[in-house]
Design a protein around this motif. Structure first.
Motif, PDB file in Angstrom:
ATOM      1  N   GLY A   1       5.615   4.648 -11.876  1.00  0.00           N
ATOM      2  CA  GLY A   1       5.014   3.612 -12.308  1.00  0.00           C
ATOM      3  C   GLY A   1       5.362   2.139 -11.864  1.00  0.00           C
ATOM      4  N   ALA A   2       6.907   1.840 -11.767  1.00  0.00           N
ATOM      5  CA  ALA A   2       7.467   0.616 -11.235  1.00  0.00           C
ATOM      6  C   ALA A   2       6.932   0.505  -9.713  1.00  0.00           C
ATOM      7  N   LEU A   3       6.797   1.625  -8.985  1.00  0.00           N
ATOM      8  CA  LEU A   3       6.557   1.474  -7.525  1.00  0.00           C
ATOM      9  C   LEU A   3       5.211   1.061  -7.268  1.00  0.00           C
ATOM     10  N   VAL A   4       4.331   1.789  -8.255  1.00  0.00           N
ATOM     11  CA  VAL A   4       2.808   1.229  -8.283  1.00  0.00           C
ATOM     12  C   VAL A   4       2.848  -0.144  -8.517  1.00  0.00           C
ATOM     13  N   LEU A   5       3.405  -0.763  -9.738  1.00  0.00           N
ATOM     14  CA  LEU A   5       3.332  -2.011  -9.818  1.00  0.00           C
ATOM     15  C   LEU A   5       3.738  -3.026  -9.003  1.00  0.00           C
ATOM     16  N   ALA A   6       4.761  -2.622  -8.242  1.00  0.00           N
ATOM     17  CA  ALA A   6       5.418  -3.388  -7.277  1.00  0.00           C
ATOM     18  C   ALA A   6       4.367  -3.548  -6.120  1.00  0.00           C
ATOM     19  N   GLY A   7       3.884  -2.281  -5.691  1.00  0.00           N
ATOM     20  CA  GLY A   7       3.023  -2.268  -4.625  1.00  0.00           C
ATOM     21  C   GLY A   7       1.840  -3.266  -4.752  1.00  0.00           C
ATOM     22  N   ILE A   8       1.303  -3.264  -5.996  1.00  0.00           N
ATOM     23  CA  ILE A   8      -0.099  -4.180  -6.389  1.00  0.00           C
ATOM     24  C   ILE A   8       0.505  -5.389  -6.310  1.00  0.00           C
TER      25      ILE A   8
ATOM     26  N   ILE B   1       0.773  -1.062  -0.037  1.00  0.00           N
ATOM     27  CA  ILE B   1       0.148   0.112   0.120  1.00  0.00           C
ATOM     28  C   ILE B   1       0.683   1.362  -0.235  1.00  0.00           C
ATOM     29  N   ALA B   2       1.895   1.128   0.720  1.00  0.00           N
ATOM     30  CA  ALA B   2       2.718   2.491   1.000  1.00  0.00           C
ATOM     31  C   ALA B   2       3.525   2.589  -0.471  1.00  0.00           C
ATOM     32  N   LEU B   3       3.872   1.660  -1.001  1.00  0.00           N
ATOM     33  CA  LEU B   3       4.365   1.694  -2.387  1.00  0.00           C
ATOM     34  C   LEU B   3       3.543   2.046  -3.425  1.00  0.00           C
ATOM     35  N   CYS B   4       2.387   1.645  -3.363  1.00  0.00           N
ATOM     36  CA  CYS B   4       1.250   2.339  -4.238  1.00  0.00           C
ATOM     37  C   CYS B   4       1.042   3.818  -4.210  1.00  0.00           C
ATOM     38  N   ILE B   5       0.929   4.106  -2.828  1.00  0.00           N
ATOM     39  CA  ILE B   5       0.888   5.735  -2.736  1.00  0.00           C
ATOM     40  C   ILE B   5       2.090   6.640  -2.924  1.00  0.00           C
ATOM     41  N   GLY B   6       3.311   5.816  -2.600  1.00  0.00           N
ATOM     42  CA  GLY B   6       4.239   6.474  -2.924  1.00  0.00           C
ATOM     43  C   GLY B   6       4.522   6.956  -4.515  1.00  0.00           C
ATOM     44  N   GLY B   7       4.192   5.548  -5.358  1.00  0.00           N
ATOM     45  CA  GLY B   7       4.310   5.710  -6.580  1.00  0.00           C
ATOM     46  C   GLY B   7       3.535   6.630  -7.374  1.00  0.00           C
ATOM     47  N   ALA B   8       2.208   6.487  -7.026  1.00  0.00           N
ATOM     48  CA  ALA B   8       1.166   7.383  -7.524  1.00  0.00           C
ATOM     49  C   ALA B   8       1.504   8.801  -7.369  1.00  0.00           C
ATOM     50  N   SER B   9       2.201   9.083  -6.120  1.00  0.00           N
ATOM     51  CA  SER B   9       2.222  10.551  -5.744  1.00  0.00           C
ATOM     52  C   SER B   9       3.317  11.157  -6.753  1.00  0.00           C
ATOM     53  N   LEU B  10       4.333  10.147  -6.774  1.00  0.00           N
ATOM     54  CA  LEU B  10       5.466  10.580  -7.690  1.00  0.00           C
ATOM     55  C   LEU B  10       5.236  10.648  -8.999  1.00  0.00           C
ATOM     56  N   VAL B  11       4.221   9.979  -9.631  1.00  0.00           N
ATOM     57  CA  VAL B  11       3.923  10.027 -11.080  1.00  0.00           C
ATOM     58  C   VAL B  11       3.046  11.372 -11.241  1.00  0.00           C
ATOM     59  N   ILE B  12       2.294  11.810 -10.237  1.00  0.00           N
ATOM     60  CA  ILE B  12       1.501  12.950 -10.405  1.00  0.00           C
ATOM     61  C   ILE B  12       2.226  14.138 -10.285  1.00  0.00           C
TER      62      ILE B  12
ATOM     63  N   ARG C   1       5.931  13.529 -23.171  1.00  0.00           N
ATOM     64  CA  ARG C   1       6.976  12.771 -22.884  1.00  0.00           C
ATOM     65  C   ARG C   1       7.118  11.984 -21.736  1.00  0.00           C
ATOM     66  N   LEU C   2       7.732  10.676 -21.803  1.00  0.00           N
ATOM     67  CA  LEU C   2       7.822   9.790 -20.502  1.00  0.00           C
ATOM     68  C   LEU C   2       9.066  10.237 -19.988  1.00  0.00           C
ATOM     69  N   THR C   3       9.472  10.600 -18.574  1.00  0.00           N
ATOM     70  CA  THR C   3      10.445  10.680 -18.028  1.00  0.00           C
ATOM     71  C   THR C   3      10.848   9.727 -17.099  1.00  0.00           C
ATOM     72  N   LEU C   4      12.192   9.476 -16.574  1.00  0.00           N
ATOM     73  CA  LEU C   4      12.712   8.429 -15.733  1.00  0.00           C
ATOM     74  C   LEU C   4      11.910   8.571 -14.387  1.00  0.00           C
ATOM     75  N   THR C   5      11.531   9.628 -13.949  1.00  0.00           N
ATOM     76  CA  THR C   5      11.009   9.827 -12.766  1.00  0.00           C
ATOM     77  C   THR C   5       9.518   9.120 -12.980  1.00  0.00           C
ATOM     78  N   LEU C   6       8.755   9.443 -13.917  1.00  0.00           N
ATOM     79  CA  LEU C   6       7.377   8.835 -14.116  1.00  0.00           C
ATOM     80  C   LEU C   6       7.609   7.356 -14.162  1.00  0.00           C
ATOM     81  N   CYS C   7       8.681   6.851 -15.035  1.00  0.00           N
ATOM     82  CA  CYS C   7       8.630   5.213 -15.054  1.00  0.00           C
ATOM     83  C   CYS C   7       9.100   4.899 -13.564  1.00  0.00           C
ATOM     84  N   LEU C   8       9.808   5.278 -12.907  1.00  0.00           N
ATOM     85  CA  LEU C   8      10.182   4.982 -11.387  1.00  0.00           C
ATOM     86  C   LEU C   8       8.902   4.944 -10.506  1.00  0.00           C
TER      87      LEU C   8
END
Length: 315
Positions: A292-299, A138-149, A283-290
């Motif tokens: 997204g990876a956190l969200v997928l790992a959290g799920i 859950i923490a990874l999902c929130i952190g990843g979504a926040s990073l993307v936004i 454009r997709l940035t490295l931060t966006l990809c990171l």
């Protein structure tokens, strides 16, 4: 025999995951459509039309599928009214009024708190097991979504006049959706996802229409003044973002539980970004990809199979 049953369960879970991923893709677009309508229609009028269209779509699905609408018991009617109030009436008033004060990115950042709220409430109210792995997921999902936004729109964290009103209203969405997710367990099992969603949407729609009529916002003249882009946004919100998405979400809750289904909400901002890249050339940035990876790992962590643990106990 046990391996065959486990394989069937894994296949069934994968179909649920795909459905929930599709649901989040549809919900990702509701913030954009809602923000577009917020500048031209009153929140109450927009919410009423959204769920009037959703009600028509749901009744159409029921008729085409020839599913009889079973008569709920008095207790079930009370539960359905609770769902209609918090999940439809209250949620959508907060949603459309909130988008008048803040942009869609900031709103989706707040909505990303949903997995944590649903997980914590499930643990407190229903004693649902919430181990370290799920908490980490859950923490990874929130952190990843926040990073993307935030990486997509850093200015959304800047303080603007009356932004706190929008923040509070969107937090109301989080609370309303938590109740809508958690209070459906018994009804989902007894009535099924389609009937539960249909009844709750119809009840919530009646509440919205009554209030809109009393306030003088629902009229034939207002309907005739709607242009094509507004109708398309409303159809998207009503048919895809409400009718289809709600059925898929409730089906996921019935099969894998509220907490495991709720974490997929973190995919909303990620799917919005990916669609922007595919359709609009963003454009997709490295931060966006990171992120997204956190969200997928959290799920993955929240839905990690427990089979290995069971095998160790047997051995």
């Amino acid at each position: 025999m046990r391996n065959v049953e486990q394989t069937r369960n894994n296949v069934s879970d994968r179909s649920v995951y795909l459905t929930l991923a599709a649901v989040t893709m549809m919900w990702g677009g509701t913030f954009v459509a809602g923000r577009f309508l917020a500048g031209s229609l009153s929140p109450l009028f927009a919410a009423s039309l959204r769920f009037l269209l959703a009600s028509v779509a749901l009744l159409g699905f029921v008729w085409v599928a020839r599913i009889p609408l079973a008569r709920p018991t008095p207790r079930q009617w009370l539960q359905l009214t609770l769902l209609g109030f918090f999940g439809i009436f209250f949620y959508n008033l907060c949603f459309f009024y909130g988008l008048q004060y803040i942009n869609a990115s900031r709103a989706s950042l707040i909505v990303a708190l949903n997995p944590a709220v649903i997980g914590l409430a499930s643990w407190l109210l229903f004693k649902e097991r919430l181990g370290r792995v799920k908490v980490a997921g859950i923490a990874l999902c929130i952190g990843g979504a926040s990073l993307v936004i935030v990486s997509r729109n850093p200015q959304l964290l800047a303080v603007t006049p009356n932004a706190w009103i929008g923040d509070l209203l969107i937090l109301g969405c989080v609370a309303g959706w938590g109740i809508y997710s958690l209070c459906s367990r018994e009804l989902n099992q007894a009535l099924g996802p389609l009937r539960t969603v249909t009844f709750s949407v119809l009840i919530g729609c009646v509440m919205l229409l009554v209030l809109a009529t009393l306030r003088g916002e629902m009229s034939a003249a207002a309907l005739l003044n709607l242009d094509t882009p507004q109708w398309l946004s409303l159809i998207y919100l009503g048919v895809f973002g409400s009718a289809l998405a709600y059925i898929g979400y409730y089906d996921g809750i019935r099969k894998i539980g509220a907490t495991r289904s709720g974490v997929f909400i973190a995919l909303n901002p990620l799917t919005a970004v990916l669609l922007g890249a595919l359709l609009l050339g963003e454009r997709l940035t490295l931060t966006l990809c990171l992120g997204g990876a956190l969200v997928l790992a959290g799920i993955y962590l929240c839905n990690k199979p427990l089979a290995p643990m069971r095998k160790r106990r047997i051995l």
